[in-house]
Write an enzyme that holds these catalytic residues in place. Structure first.
Site, PDB file in Angstrom:
ATOM      1  N   LYS A  53       0.848  -1.204   0.000  1.00 24.50           N
ATOM      2  CA  LYS A  53       0.000   0.000   0.000  1.00 24.50           C
ATOM      3  C   LYS A  53       0.877   1.245   0.000  1.00 24.50           C
ATOM      4  CE  LYS A  53      -3.687  -2.379   2.531  1.00 24.50           C
ATOM      5  NZ  LYS A  53      -4.272  -2.632   3.870  1.00 24.50           N
ATOM      6  N   GLN A  97      -4.399  -1.296  10.252  1.00 21.30           N
ATOM      7  CA  GLN A  97      -4.215  -2.586   9.580  1.00 21.30           C
ATOM      8  C   GLN A  97      -4.698  -3.714  10.489  1.00 21.30           C
ATOM      9  OE1 GLN A  97      -3.111  -2.889   6.378  1.00 21.30           O
ATOM     10  NE2 GLN A  97      -3.399  -5.097   6.474  1.00 21.30           N
ATOM     11  N   ASP A 120     -10.747   3.104   4.707  1.00 17.90           N
ATOM     12  CA  ASP A 120     -11.050   1.667   4.625  1.00 17.90           C
ATOM     13  C   ASP A 120     -12.559   1.417   4.717  1.00 17.90           C
ATOM     14  OD1 ASP A 120      -9.188  -0.214   4.043  1.00 17.90           O
ATOM     15  OD2 ASP A 120      -8.526  -0.584   6.097  1.00 17.90           O
TER      16      ASP A 120
END
Ligand code: NAP
Length: 289
Positions: A53, A97, A120
């Site tokens: 990412k 994450q 997200d």
């Protein structure tokens, strides 16, 4: 034989557009899109995903920072870091994450991220907006990437039967909601679902995210159906495979994503898209995509 859906090429094309838009935004407003990822513990898969990412974000000219914490971090310290990033004007997207170590409640920390930086799409407000069909939220990156792939294949998705196998918060549930918004007829399956093969046979589009290597068999798939395989599984041989048995599925499907090189690159580029949209909103500019 089915058409192989080349997620890498579609993602690269989109990255080029995002890079140009990021440059335009900076020239016009001075805002450089900024992405921060918080990683807790030393999960090797998470390390790899964050690295990918980060590299992709830098590729398109964004500011990127990774904040790494030991697995024993106190909840207060993690919460303080999220609060700091919520306030940071150079950061427009924040990712926590997953997975987190077991003592840290992911729902608690996800809900601490400012919804306007939740690229997200996992904050309850953004998930709720998707559920209610309201605009202005962020959609989880993997479902958004799957929809983008489907839009390259279909002029309209209206009326198609979509089967979503797996109903996680990260993939399956937002995927089903997104397809409902496209006026599809949607069913979802999980580990207790009865007679999955017969159900799969009804789907014009089958989207599979279960984390079970090569589980979905080709003969379950409707002839000519489109199959999106979200699964990423490492076999003991080291080979990476999806949740669909690719060789048998290829003989029945009209189009199918490979693993790797299908949905994975679309997830990363959707994160870049959401981050850019967050930066546009921050700068008070309409997002052109
Ligand atoms: P997850 O949170 O473990 O959820 C798995 C879901 O699959 C659950 O709903 C589970 O049912 C269901 N399931 C498990 N075995 C099943 C079976 N035999 N039949 C029907 N349903 C079954 O997993 P996830 O986070 O959604 O991830 C799924 C896979 O996608 C993993 O391989 C992951 O690595 C991959 N992934 C890939 C990307 C990408 O960018 N390509 C992104 C995210 C995830 P229950 O609810 O009944 O337990």
């Amino acid at each position: 034989m089915s058409r192989i859906i080349d997620g890498r090429t579609i993602a690269e094309d989109l990255k080029t557009k995002l890079s140009t838009l990021a440059q335009d935004l900076e020239q016009k407003t001075g805002v450089i899109p900024g992405l921060a990822i918080l990683r807790v513990g030393e999960d090797p898969a998470s390390q790899l995903y964050v690295q990918r990412k980060g590299l992709s974000a830098k590729d398109v000219g964004y500011h990127f920072e990774e904040h790494v914490f030991p697995a024993w971090i106190s909840p207060d310290m993690l919460e303080a870091k999220i609060a700091e990033l919520n306030q940071a004007p150079h950061i427009h997207g924040i990712i926590l994450q997953l997975p987190l170590p077991p003592q840290l409640d992911k729902f608690h920390f996800l809900s601490r991220i400012d919804p306007s930086k939740d690229v997200d799409g996992l904050h309850p407000l953004n998930a709720g907006k998707l559920f209610q069909g309201l605009p202005g939220g962020f959609i989880a990156c993997t479902p958004l990437g799957c929809l983008t792939l489907l839009q390259t294949l279909y002029a309209s998705l209206e009326g198609l039967t979509v089967g979503v196998v797996g109903c996680s918060l990260l993939v399956g549930r937002p995927m089903a909601m997104l397809m409902l918004q496209q006026d599809c007829t949607v069913w979802m399956a999980h580990s207790k679902t009865q007679n999955l093969p017969a159900l799969c046979e009804t789907a014009d589009i089958l989207i599979v995210a279960i984390g079970n290597p090569q589980f979905i068999q080709g003969e379950w798939i409707r002839k000519g159906a489109t199959v999106l395989d979200v699964g990423i599984n490492r076999l003991t041989s080291g080979e990476i495979v999806g949740d669909v048995d690719f060789l048998s599925a290829q003989k029945r499907a009209g189009a199918i994503t490979p693993v790797p090189g299908g949905v994975g690159p679309m997830t990363v580029v959707s994160l870049l898209r959401n981050t850019l949209e967050a930066a546009f909103r921050y700068a008070g500019q309409p997002f052109p995509l």
